[in-house]
Scaffold this motif. Structure first.
Motif, PDB file in Angstrom:
ATOM      1  N   GLY A 183       0.808  -1.208   0.000  1.00  0.00           N
ATOM      2  CA  GLY A 183       0.000   0.000   0.000  1.00  0.00           C
ATOM      3  C   GLY A 183       0.841   1.258   0.000  1.00  0.00           C
ATOM      4  O   GLY A 183       1.994   1.273   0.447  1.00  0.00           O
ATOM      5  N   LEU A 184       0.257   2.315  -0.519  1.00  0.00           N
ATOM      6  CA  LEU A 184       0.872   3.641  -0.539  1.00  0.00           C
ATOM      7  C   LEU A 184      -0.100   4.595   0.140  1.00  0.00           C
ATOM      8  O   LEU A 184      -1.278   4.664  -0.239  1.00  0.00           O
ATOM      9  CB  LEU A 184       1.146   4.093  -1.976  1.00  0.00           C
ATOM     10  N   THR A 185       0.379   5.359   1.143  1.00  0.00           N
ATOM     11  CA  THR A 185      -0.485   6.221   1.948  1.00  0.00           C
ATOM     12  C   THR A 185       0.053   7.641   1.991  1.00  0.00           C
ATOM     13  O   THR A 185       1.264   7.847   2.152  1.00  0.00           O
ATOM     14  CB  THR A 185      -0.599   5.672   3.383  1.00  0.00           C
ATOM     15  N   TYR A 186      -0.869   8.603   1.860  1.00  0.00           N
ATOM     16  CA  TYR A 186      -0.532  10.014   2.021  1.00  0.00           C
ATOM     17  C   TYR A 186      -1.126  10.500   3.339  1.00  0.00           C
ATOM     18  O   TYR A 186      -2.311  10.253   3.624  1.00  0.00           O
ATOM     19  CB  TYR A 186      -1.086  10.849   0.869  1.00  0.00           C
ATOM     20  N   ILE A 187      -0.332  11.217   4.145  1.00  0.00           N
ATOM     21  CA  ILE A 187      -0.750  11.707   5.458  1.00  0.00           C
ATOM     22  C   ILE A 187      -0.773  13.231   5.433  1.00  0.00           C
ATOM     23  O   ILE A 187       0.225  13.873   5.081  1.00  0.00           O
ATOM     24  CB  ILE A 187       0.187  11.203   6.564  1.00  0.00           C
ATOM     25  N   THR A 188      -1.896  13.826   5.789  1.00  0.00           N
ATOM     26  CA  THR A 188      -2.034  15.283   5.773  1.00  0.00           C
ATOM     27  C   THR A 188      -1.378  15.897   7.007  1.00  0.00           C
ATOM     28  O   THR A 188      -1.120  15.206   8.003  1.00  0.00           O
ATOM     29  CB  THR A 188      -3.519  15.687   5.738  1.00  0.00           C
ATOM     30  N   PRO A 189      -1.128  17.189   6.984  1.00  0.00           N
ATOM     31  CA  PRO A 189      -0.542  17.850   8.157  1.00  0.00           C
ATOM     32  C   PRO A 189      -1.381  17.711   9.423  1.00  0.00           C
ATOM     33  O   PRO A 189      -0.855  17.776  10.535  1.00  0.00           O
ATOM     34  CB  PRO A 189      -0.444  19.315   7.708  1.00  0.00           C
ATOM     35  N   LYS A 190      -2.699  17.522   9.291  1.00  0.00           N
ATOM     36  CA  LYS A 190      -3.568  17.397  10.455  1.00  0.00           C
ATOM     37  C   LYS A 190      -3.754  15.946  10.909  1.00  0.00           C
ATOM     38  O   LYS A 190      -4.532  15.677  11.816  1.00  0.00           O
ATOM     39  CB  LYS A 190      -4.926  18.021  10.159  1.00  0.00           C
ATOM     40  N   GLY A 191      -3.064  15.000  10.245  1.00  0.00           N
ATOM     41  CA  GLY A 191      -3.121  13.610  10.689  1.00  0.00           C
ATOM     42  C   GLY A 191      -4.103  12.731   9.957  1.00  0.00           C
ATOM     43  O   GLY A 191      -4.179  11.532  10.236  1.00  0.00           O
ATOM     44  N   SER A 192      -4.879  13.280   9.017  1.00  0.00           N
ATOM     45  CA  SER A 192      -5.744  12.438   8.188  1.00  0.00           C
ATOM     46  C   SER A 192      -4.895  11.702   7.165  1.00  0.00           C
ATOM     47  O   SER A 192      -3.740  12.057   6.916  1.00  0.00           O
ATOM     48  CB  SER A 192      -6.802  13.291   7.485  1.00  0.00           C
ATOM     49  N   SER A 193      -5.452  10.655   6.553  1.00  0.00           N
ATOM     50  CA  SER A 193      -4.679   9.867   5.596  1.00  0.00           C
ATOM     51  C   SER A 193      -5.580   9.341   4.492  1.00  0.00           C
ATOM     52  O   SER A 193      -6.784   9.135   4.683  1.00  0.00           O
ATOM     53  CB  SER A 193      -3.970   8.705   6.286  1.00  0.00           C
ATOM     54  N   LEU A 194      -4.972   9.122   3.317  1.00  0.00           N
ATOM     55  CA  LEU A 194      -5.657   8.518   2.179  1.00  0.00           C
ATOM     56  C   LEU A 194      -4.656   7.611   1.483  1.00  0.00           C
ATOM     57  O   LEU A 194      -3.523   8.033   1.195  1.00  0.00           O
ATOM     58  CB  LEU A 194      -6.163   9.583   1.205  1.00  0.00           C
ATOM     59  N   GLY A 195      -5.050   6.362   1.237  1.00  0.00           N
ATOM     60  CA  GLY A 195      -4.095   5.423   0.669  1.00  0.00           C
ATOM     61  C   GLY A 195      -4.731   4.439  -0.289  1.00  0.00           C
ATOM     62  O   GLY A 195      -5.954   4.256  -0.318  1.00  0.00           O
ATOM     63  N   PHE A 196      -3.882   3.814  -1.077  1.00  0.00           N
ATOM     64  CA  PHE A 196      -4.292   2.754  -2.008  1.00  0.00           C
ATOM     65  C   PHE A 196      -3.631   1.458  -1.573  1.00  0.00           C
ATOM     66  O   PHE A 196      -2.436   1.433  -1.239  1.00  0.00           O
ATOM     67  CB  PHE A 196      -3.870   3.098  -3.432  1.00  0.00           C
ATOM     68  N   GLN A 197      -4.399   0.363  -1.580  1.00  0.00           N
ATOM     69  CA  GLN A 197      -3.869  -0.936  -1.150  1.00  0.00           C
ATOM     70  C   GLN A 197      -4.279  -2.021  -2.136  1.00  0.00           C
ATOM     71  O   GLN A 197      -5.423  -2.044  -2.620  1.00  0.00           O
ATOM     72  CB  GLN A 197      -4.392  -1.302   0.241  1.00  0.00           C
ATOM     73  N   ALA A 198      -3.328  -2.892  -2.455  1.00  0.00           N
ATOM     74  CA  ALA A 198      -3.600  -4.097  -3.235  1.00  0.00           C
ATOM     75  C   ALA A 198      -3.318  -5.300  -2.347  1.00  0.00           C
ATOM     76  O   ALA A 198      -2.296  -5.319  -1.645  1.00  0.00           O
ATOM     77  CB  ALA A 198      -2.734  -4.138  -4.482  1.00  0.00           C
ATOM     78  N   ARG A 199      -4.201  -6.300  -2.389  1.00  0.00           N
ATOM     79  CA  ARG A 199      -4.074  -7.448  -1.479  1.00  0.00           C
ATOM     80  C   ARG A 199      -4.402  -8.738  -2.217  1.00  0.00           C
ATOM     81  O   ARG A 199      -5.312  -8.776  -3.044  1.00  0.00           O
ATOM     82  CB  ARG A 199      -5.013  -7.264  -0.285  1.00  0.00           C
ATOM     83  N   ARG A 200      -3.658  -9.792  -1.885  1.00  0.00           N
ATOM     84  CA  ARG A 200      -3.894 -11.122  -2.453  1.00  0.00           C
ATOM     85  C   ARG A 200      -4.127 -12.094  -1.307  1.00  0.00           C
ATOM     86  O   ARG A 200      -3.388 -12.110  -0.323  1.00  0.00           O
ATOM     87  CB  ARG A 200      -2.689 -11.556  -3.285  1.00  0.00           C
ATOM     88  N   VAL A 201      -5.160 -12.921  -1.435  1.00  0.00           N
ATOM     89  CA  VAL A 201      -5.507 -13.910  -0.406  1.00  0.00           C
ATOM     90  C   VAL A 201      -5.620 -15.274  -1.057  1.00  0.00           C
ATOM     91  O   VAL A 201      -6.313 -15.429  -2.069  1.00  0.00           O
ATOM     92  CB  VAL A 201      -6.840 -13.556   0.292  1.00  0.00           C
ATOM     93  N   ASP A 202      -4.933 -16.271  -0.492  1.00  0.00           N
ATOM     94  CA  ASP A 202      -5.032 -17.658  -0.941  1.00  0.00           C
ATOM     95  C   ASP A 202      -5.562 -18.491   0.218  1.00  0.00           C
ATOM     96  O   ASP A 202      -4.884 -18.633   1.246  1.00  0.00           O
ATOM     97  CB  ASP A 202      -3.676 -18.190  -1.391  1.00  0.00           C
ATOM     98  N   SER A 203      -6.753 -19.058   0.075  1.00  0.00           N
ATOM     99  CA  SER A 203      -7.369 -19.886   1.111  1.00  0.00           C
ATOM    100  C   SER A 203      -7.496 -21.316   0.594  1.00  0.00           C
ATOM    101  O   SER A 203      -8.115 -21.555  -0.442  1.00  0.00           O
ATOM    102  CB  SER A 203      -8.754 -19.349   1.488  1.00  0.00           C
ATOM    103  N   THR A 204      -6.912 -22.250   1.337  1.00  0.00           N
ATOM    104  CA  THR A 204      -6.914 -23.659   0.943  1.00  0.00           C
ATOM    105  C   THR A 204      -7.714 -24.479   1.951  1.00  0.00           C
ATOM    106  O   THR A 204      -7.438 -24.432   3.157  1.00  0.00           O
ATOM    107  CB  THR A 204      -5.476 -24.213   0.865  1.00  0.00           C
ATOM    108  N   PHE A 205      -8.692 -25.219   1.454  1.00  0.00           N
ATOM    109  CA  PHE A 205      -9.483 -26.144   2.265  1.00  0.00           C
ATOM    110  C   PHE A 205      -9.076 -27.562   1.839  1.00  0.00           C
ATOM    111  O   PHE A 205      -9.495 -28.038   0.784  1.00  0.00           O
ATOM    112  CB  PHE A 205     -10.974 -25.932   2.036  1.00  0.00           C
ATOM    113  N   PRO A 206      -8.252 -28.258   2.648  1.00  0.00           N
ATOM    114  CA  PRO A 206      -7.716 -29.551   2.204  1.00  0.00           C
ATOM    115  C   PRO A 206      -8.746 -30.668   2.132  1.00  0.00           C
ATOM    116  O   PRO A 206      -8.520 -31.669   1.441  1.00  0.00           O
ATOM    117  CB  PRO A 206      -6.639 -29.858   3.246  1.00  0.00           C
ATOM    118  N   ASN A 207      -9.875 -30.524   2.837  1.00  0.00           N
ATOM    119  CA  ASN A 207     -10.889 -31.582   2.860  1.00  0.00           C
ATOM    120  C   ASN A 207     -12.112 -31.153   2.060  1.00  0.00           C
ATOM    121  O   ASN A 207     -12.759 -30.156   2.392  1.00  0.00           O
ATOM    122  CB  ASN A 207     -11.311 -31.888   4.302  1.00  0.00           C
ATOM    123  N   PRO A 208     -12.465 -31.878   1.001  1.00  0.00           N
ATOM    124  CA  PRO A 208     -13.638 -31.497   0.208  1.00  0.00           C
ATOM    125  C   PRO A 208     -14.916 -31.632   1.028  1.00  0.00           C
ATOM    126  O   PRO A 208     -15.014 -32.470   1.928  1.00  0.00           O
ATOM    127  CB  PRO A 208     -13.615 -32.494  -0.958  1.00  0.00           C
TER     128      PRO A 208
END
Length: 415
Positions: A183-208
């Motif tokens: 992620g990339l985040t911009y922080i304002t002088p007053k402490g607010s923030s705005l950011g972009f995030q990319a996320r990948r999730v791999d979930s494995t269920f071994p038992n059908p």
């Protein structure tokens, strides 16, 4: 660790309450009692002969640590819990929650955390009804943030999670999950923030998950083997989101996330079923908008409100491993009635829209919950809380409907 509860309870009887602000180590103990008139979240005409109402008691004790060494901070929580039921004694269980994290900082621009945790808790009966299922959750995580500029920050994170269900009938819900984000985040002088995030999730269920078993009638069974239909709950998920934290004033703040989620199911045949013909029922992929908006408002010096609205798909931790779009809202309020008395109230609403999973017998349901509690703190390290809660679920599959009311009381002491 199993000796922790009697040791701390003994300390309650022999030691004064000693906890002070800034203590590195603290012992604590708590006890809570709950009455529920529909413990298993059964429909009105379901479970004839089953004791629907019950009292339960929960005893917890443990140790917390918050240790700062220069720029490094180490936190830990070690908790042991015993839960006992008055009527449904077969549901009694011992649980625990162990958490530790190192919040590190290197120089003026690099910071992050590294941590691990393990817990054993009982599944909500609204998901598993009368099954006594303890879930072992293990989690390992790490993060690095680089302050490349006073207003800009780049972050990388990763997490490994493993869930194991104790009930053999729910072994198909065991999963391992790895997630990574940047992620990339911009922080304002007053402490607010705005950011972009990319996320990948791999979930494995071994038992059908088995959704249908068919045994051919005689004499066809002499030449045709039985068949089983299964589905694979494993998936890969990609997320892109804008995250914001706006500090309008010291009394009002908003947190928001808006993005897109794409989930693709593996739909691969796993497991072995000797003597059966196996058929795979494919699960539909999901994609769509996901978002959440939350706010906190200190109305006066004695009252506060918090609220949130969201639209999100269910995650791997859903005990039914279903593809559902959850749309919900919640609101909570607190009122400092007097210096030592605090009134809390809250309400939640969740609508689940199911996305055509094989073996799921409903299209949607709505769940509503409300709560009211009163807290009293006679001295800073001792707190008492009593309250009531109520809830209901309305489903297009009536066997999934339920209503409940509960009363609870608990006390906690820190040393």
């Amino acid at each position: 660790m199993r000796l922790l509860i009697p040791l701390v309870v003994g300390a309650l009887q022999t030691m004064p309450v000693l906890a002070k602000e800034g203590d590195t180590f603290r012992l604590f103990a708590s006890y809570g009692s709950t009455y529920d008139d529909n413990l298993f979240r059964l429909a009105e005409n379901e479970g004839s002969g089953t004791p629907r109402d019950d009292f339960s008691g929960s005893l917890s004790a443990g140790l917390t640590m918050n240790w700062t060494i220069g720029r490094q901070n180490i936190t830990a929580n070690l908790t042991e819990t015993q839960v006992r039921y008055q009527r449904n004694t077969s549901l009694d269980y011992d649980g625990h929650d162990y958490q530790a994290a190192w919040n590190w900082r290197l120089g003026n621009h690099l910071s992050g955390n590294l941590g691990t945790g393990e817990s054993v808790t009982q599944s909500s009966f609204s998901n598993v009804s009368q099954i006594n299922n303890q879930v072992l959750r293990q989690r390992h995580f790490g993060r690095v943030d680089w302050e490349l500029h006073p207003r800009w920050r780049i972050g990388l994170g990763g997490e490994q999670a493993d869930n194991t269900n104790g009930a053999s009938s729910l072994s198909t819900q065991n999963f391992q999950q790895q997630s990574y984000d940047i992620g990339l985040t911009y922080i304002t002088p007053k402490g607010s923030s705005l950011g972009f995030q990319a996320r990948r999730v791999d979930s494995t269920f071994p038992n059908p998950q088995v959704i249908n078993v068919f045994f051919p009638p005689f004499p066809l069974s002499l030449i045709t083997p039985p068949s089983v239909t299964v589905k694979d709950n494993s998936y890969q998920q990609t997320e892109y989101a804008l995250n914001g934290d706006w500090r309008f004033s010291g009394k009002l703040s908003l947190q928001g996330r808006l993005g897109w989620i794409g989930r693709s199911y593996a739909n691969s045949q796993q497991g072995s079923f000797p003597g059966f013909t196996v058929a795979l029922s494919t699960r539909p992929d999901f994609s769509g908008v996901s978002g959440r908006l939350s706010g906190n408002w200190s109305v006066t010096g004695k009252t506060s409100l918090s609220a949130s609205v969201y639209q999100e798909p269910s995650d791997a931790g859903d005990i039914n491993a279903i593809t559902a779009l959850n749309q919900g809202a919640s609101i909570n309020g607190a009122w400092l009635v007097r210096e030592k008395w605090r009134l809390n109230t809250g309400a939640t609403f969740v609508k689940r829209s199911f996305q055509g999973d094989p073996g799921v017998s409903q299209n949607k349901d709505n769940t509503l919950g409300v709560s009211l509690s009163l807290g009293y703190t006679p001295i800073r390290a001792v707190s008492l809380n009593v309250g009531l809660s109520s809830g209901s679920r309305d489903s297009d599959n009536t066997v999934e409907d339920y209503k409940f009311h509960s009363l609870f009381a608990n006390v906690r002491a820190d040393f």
